[in-house]
Design a protein around this motif. Structure first.
Motif, short mmCIF file in Angstrom:
data_model
loop_
_atom_site.label_atom_id
_atom_site.label_comp_id
_atom_site.label_asym_id
_atom_site.label_seq_id
_atom_site.Cartn_x
_atom_site.Cartn_y
_atom_site.Cartn_z
N GLY A 55 0.89 -1.16 0.03
CA GLY A 55 -0.08 0.12 -0.09
C GLY A 55 0.85 1.27 -0.22
O GLY A 55 0.75 2.41 -0.82
N GLY A 97 2.60 1.69 -3.40
CA GLY A 97 1.69 2.06 -4.43
C GLY A 97 1.49 3.55 -4.34
O GLY A 97 1.20 4.32 -5.34
N LEU A 98 1.15 4.11 -3.02
CA LEU A 98 1.14 5.52 -2.94
C LEU A 98 2.19 6.30 -3.44
O LEU A 98 2.03 7.23 -3.99
CB LEU A 98 0.67 5.66 -1.01
CG LEU A 98 0.97 7.31 -0.73
CD1 LEU A 98 -0.52 7.78 -1.34
CD2 LEU A 98 0.67 7.18 0.67
N VAL A 136 0.64 6.44 -7.14
CA VAL A 136 -0.19 7.51 -7.03
C VAL A 136 0.52 8.91 -7.23
O VAL A 136 0.01 9.97 -7.85
CB VAL A 136 -0.90 7.67 -5.39
CG1 VAL A 136 -1.66 8.73 -5.28
CG2 VAL A 136 -1.91 6.33 -5.37
N THR A 183 -5.19 8.67 -6.50
CA THR A 183 -5.87 7.44 -6.08
C THR A 183 -7.06 6.99 -7.33
O THR A 183 -7.80 7.83 -7.58
CB THR A 183 -6.78 7.71 -4.77
OG1 THR A 183 -7.22 9.21 -4.96
CG2 THR A 183 -5.65 7.75 -3.62
N SER A 209 -3.84 3.24 -10.24
CA SER A 209 -2.96 2.90 -9.14
C SER A 209 -3.22 1.65 -8.32
O SER A 209 -2.25 0.75 -8.01
CB SER A 209 -2.87 3.98 -8.18
OG SER A 209 -2.62 5.06 -8.82
N GLY A 210 -4.28 1.23 -7.96
CA GLY A 210 -4.62 0.17 -7.41
C GLY A 210 -4.40 -1.07 -7.86
O GLY A 210 -3.94 -2.09 -7.21
N THR A 249 -0.67 -1.83 -8.03
CA THR A 249 -0.30 -2.18 -6.76
C THR A 249 -0.58 -3.72 -6.43
O THR A 249 0.18 -4.50 -6.09
CB THR A 249 -0.80 -1.28 -5.65
OG1 THR A 249 -0.73 0.16 -6.22
CG2 THR A 249 0.01 -1.54 -4.38
N THR A 301 -4.61 3.74 -2.34
CA THR A 301 -4.09 3.77 -3.78
C THR A 301 -5.26 3.98 -4.52
O THR A 301 -5.46 4.43 -5.67
CB THR A 301 -3.49 2.66 -4.20
OG1 THR A 301 -4.22 1.38 -3.79
CG2 THR A 301 -2.00 2.57 -3.47
N GLN A 315 -11.46 6.95 -8.67
CA GLN A 315 -11.53 6.20 -7.45
C GLN A 315 -12.66 5.14 -7.57
O GLN A 315 -13.80 5.25 -8.50
CB GLN A 315 -11.78 6.95 -6.34
CG GLN A 315 -10.57 7.78 -5.97
CD GLN A 315 -10.81 8.51 -4.63
OE1 GLN A 315 -11.70 9.48 -4.45
NE2 GLN A 315 -10.32 7.83 -3.67
#
Lengths: 286, 281, 250
Positions: free
Chosen positions: B116, B119-120, B124, B131, B135-136, B139, B211, B227
């Motif tokens: 996490g 990923g941030l 991100v 976010t 990105s998620g 990750t 993320t 998001q």
């Protein structure tokens, strides 16, 4: 033409092959880039051994000793619970259980491994936490013990499956030799098979503990998250992982607080690195 | 005689320990089933959340999770398969190969919350994806990479070496051999690994916390830079962050997530079982 | 005058520290059947795999010496081209996990033949040459694993033939087979030698006597003797050869 195609394909495969190295390096690099910024303003010793974690107070304090002890407390307790149960279960599955039951038990262990940690955390929150509160007559059931019990559960699949593999890897001849001199099945197990499987079992325990230290959501939901140095198992604690998860949302990118959470990430990364390398060493010693 | 009694006691203790593992699992699944089932209806599964998530459905969270999983697989499947091909077909026994193995082991052990953080910082902020689903997914993709690599490698290894030799001896190039003979026969194993990766990605919360996950977003995403809500995070939010959410909804959400993840796993288990039965060599 | 198809000059092969072939010098003539005999670990299979360039799949392989193929340097050919021209049949039958048809069509497809009609023609011709066509013509689309061991080995021969090789290498092709299957494969070889050059490695001395035009005897990585088969078996020059063929060791 054929040669060129083959060349391009081989290069692509090679690049994908080293992608894992690249990702590990990137993860470490970006943790370092952000985490080390903290030490421009905060002394490393104060960070690691400081007894006060209050990043949003004025002036802020970034001592992670309570968090380290919180993680350690929960992890060790989880280890005490999960190691005997895990190894016992693995022996039962590998040596004692009849074939049909064996398949069922393995499927159950796999199911446990698959349950998302957030679901376990939720169940822990609605069942385990009230029970602990009632049994020990506490003001709150959100305690280190609740976390440890839940986490021991999460470590079990890892411990069981790797111990099982270690037991299977013991040459059959060892067991037959023990039977040949009149040993009972149990004697063969604890005198011959277990000692021979010891390195694998050790690795299983290590990896199980790695899983526990790194676990975040479940532990955050049941331990109460008080960043205090724990004096007993029946008080709220806060782990390293839960701190990151709970606080990152409130930080501003580039602030001291933000950097400090990355610094915790570095510590977690290094711990998991050491655990995995050690376990790997014991798993593949030849 | 004495030894026999000892054995009986020992085996009984072993039996107790497996009971301590299995019984809670069964109870947990039954418990969530009983408590969650009343919440499950068409509106709950396909509706938008209402009244600050205290009513309505969880559709956006289901869709969000599906998007994330698809994104993660799209990213990690090609890299994972090629990486496994490199390790099992091309790599020589040298330092680089050992480093790659070490890296894979290490990737599989990194705590999910550290993914996490990465990923941030990387997707991100550094790549400025914000976010977002992108990105998620990336990750989660890196997180499930070791699962896919390990499974693929194992199924590549299970294809007998003689097949490769025969193909080469007939004048095939290495890649032709891999493409025509090795990969098709390793496919079921690769699929199993991928499915397990999907299950893992669908259930994880920590890597998506910073993320992608939206606290409350009662509409569906329009692009990969939006998001999304996600089931695991939604369960976290309604069970710890918002007071007054009816129990029914919490258990319902937990049930949906559990059924989703366990049925994906079940598919993998069945597939693997079929595969073992069908092996012809 | 017989043409030299392959000339091997001062060939040495090592795997790591093991010196597997030592100063091998021999010629293979066009359209002959050369059989190679010798006890286990005598280097005969290594020699055969050298001609199909399979040895180099092993990481610790090294070699020195020269091989001339069709009057050209062996290593001037691309590996794929060479393996097409010098086909190999392995000791144990290894059908690829494909149908009977696709097994035989595998080589031609690799070498660029896409036309279905042409492929059918090649498959039928190859299967006939391997004495298998009558037995499998109705189950070309069945898995090759459903054939019997002897049929599988003839399928492997057909698969090699489909690449239209000039030389076919046989590595103890009958070692896993019963006498009836062995007889069928020997029959196929008798037929094949009209059009192809065959090199047969065998640990069955009688088979060598039955099939070979010339026979070479390998021992501990050395070529002890190469001679016309009838002469080698009746009047061996080296007493190690005599010892081996009369069954004193091996």
């Amino acid at each position: 033409m054929k040669k060129l195609r083959e060349f391009i394909i081989e290069k692509t495969i090679f690049l994908s092959g080293i992608a894992s190295i690249l990702f590990v390096l990137l993860i470490f690099l970006f943790l370092l880039l952000n985490g080390l910024s903290l030490f421009k303003t905060v002394n490393f010793k104060d960070f690691l051994l400081g007894e006060n974690w209050s990043p949003v107070c004025e002036p802020p304090s970034f001592g992670i000793l309570p968090l380290i002890l919180g993680s350690l407390f929960v992890t060790l307790t989880a280890a005490i619970i999960s190691i005997p149960i895990g190894i016992g279960s693995a022996i039962y599955i590998a040596e004692v259980a009849p074939l049909k039951i064996k398949e069922f038990l393995k499927a159950m262990v796999e199911t446990l491994a698959a349950i998302p940690s957030i679901v376990l955390g939720f169940i822990g929150m609605v069942t385990l936490v009230p029970w602990i509160k009632r049994i020990f007559n506490l003001p709150t059931g959100l305690t280190a013990l609740s976390g440890a019990i839940l986490l021991s559960f999460m470590a079990l699949p890892t411990i069981i499956s790797i111990t099982e593999d270690a037991l299977y890897a013991v040459p059959k001849a060892y067991k037959e030799a023990a039977f040949a001199i009149g040993a009972t099945h149990w004697q063969a197990i604890h005198r011959v098979i277990l000692p021979a499987a010891y390195p694998g079992i050790f690795a299983a325990v290590m990896l199980g503990m790695g899983r526990v230290i790194g676990e975040t959501m479940a532990v955050m939901m049941v331990t109460g998250n008080a960043p205090l140095i724990p004096k007993s198992l029946l008080v709220p604690v806060r782990t390293l992982t839960a701190t990151i998860a709970a606080e990152m949302g409130e930080t501003v990118a580039g602030s001291e607080h933000y950097f400090s959470l990355f610094a915790i990430g570095i510590i977690l990364f290094i711990i998991s690195f050491i655990i995995n390398i050690t376990a790997e060493f014991f798993l593949h010693r030849e | 005689m004495n030894q026999k009694i000892k054995q009986k006691i020992a085996f009984f203790i072993l039996f107790l320990s497996i009971c301590l593992v299995v019984i809670p699992i069964v109870l947990l699944v039954i418990f969530i089933g009983i408590k969650g089932l009343p919440a499950i209806n068409w509106e709950f599964l396909t509706g938008l959340p209402k009244q600050g998530m205290r009513a309505g459905g969880i559709f956006p969270a289901i869709v969000g999770t599906v998007y994330l999983v698809i994104g993660a697989v799209l990213f990690s499947l090609p890299i994972g398969i090629l990486s496994a091909i490199y390790l099992s077909e091309y790599a020589k026994e040298n330092i680089l190969t050992r480093l790659i193995r070490l890296a894979i082991i290490n990737l599989s052990g990194v705590p999910s919350i550290v993914y996490g953080l990465f990923g941030l910082a990387f997707f991100v902020i550094f790549f400025n994806f914000g976010t977002s689903v992108l990105s998620g997914s990336l990750t989660l993709g890196i997180m499930i990479l070791p699962i896919i690599i390990t499974a693929t490698q194992e199924s590549l290894k299970s294809v007998p070496y003689a097949f490769r030799e025969v193909s080469l001896s007939l004048g095939a190039t290495k890649w032709q051999t891999i493409k025509n003979i090795v990969l098709p026969n390793a496919l079921p194993g690769i699929l199993t690994g991928t499915i397990l990766g999907i299950a893992r990605a669908a259930g994880e919360t920590a890597p998506i916390l910073f993320t992608v996950a939206a606290f409350y977003l009662p509409h569906l995403p329009k692009s990969i830079f939006d998001q999304v809500m996600a089931l695991p995070y939604h369960l976290y939010v309604i069970s710890t962050q918002i007071p007054g959410v009816p129990d029914r909804m919490r258990y319902g959400t937990a049930l949906v997530l559990l059924v989703m993840v366990l049925s994906i796993n079940l598919i993998a288990i069945i597939l693997r079982y079929q595969l073992r039965k069908k092996k012809r060599w | 005058m017989v043409e030299k198809k392959v000339e091997v000059k001062n060939l040495n092969v090592w795997f790591g520290q093991t010196h597997s072939l030592k100063d091998i010098n021999l010629d293979i003539y066009d359209n002959e059947v050369l059989t190679i005999i010798g006890p286990a670990n005598s280097g005969k299979t290594t020699f055969l795999r050298m001609l199909n360039r399979l040895n180099e799949l092993q990481e610790n392989f090294r070699f020195s010496g020269e091989i001339i193929f069709d009057h050209k340097n062996f290593f001037d050919f691309s590996v794929q081209e060479l393996r097409k021209k010098i086909g190999m049949v392995f000791a144990l039958p290894v059908p690829l996990p494909l149908t009977v048809f696709d097994n035989v069509a595998y080589g031609p497809k690799l070498h660029g033949i896409r036309d279905r009609g042409k492929l059918k023609e090649i498959v039928e011709r190859s299967l006939r040459l391997a004495y298998l066509w009558e037995e499998v013509k109705d189950r070309l689309n069945a898995s090759a694993f459903l054939l019997s061991g002897g049929q599988q080995q003839r399928l492997c021969i057909a698969r090699t033939l489909a690449c239209e090789p000039e030389i076919i290498l046989f590595d103890e092709p009958c070692s896993g087979l019963d006498p009836v299957s062995t007889a069928k494969i020997e029959e196929a070889m008798q037929e094949l030698k009209k059009d192809y050059t065959l090199v047969l490695v065998t640990n069955n001395v009688k088979q060598a006597a039955r099939v070979g035009d010339r026979t070479a005897f390998f021992l501990s990585g050395e070529l002890i003797e190469i001679e016309r088969t009838d002469r080698l078996f009746t009047a061996p020059k080296d007493n190690r050869t005599e010892g081996y063929i009369s069954g004193r060791f091996g």
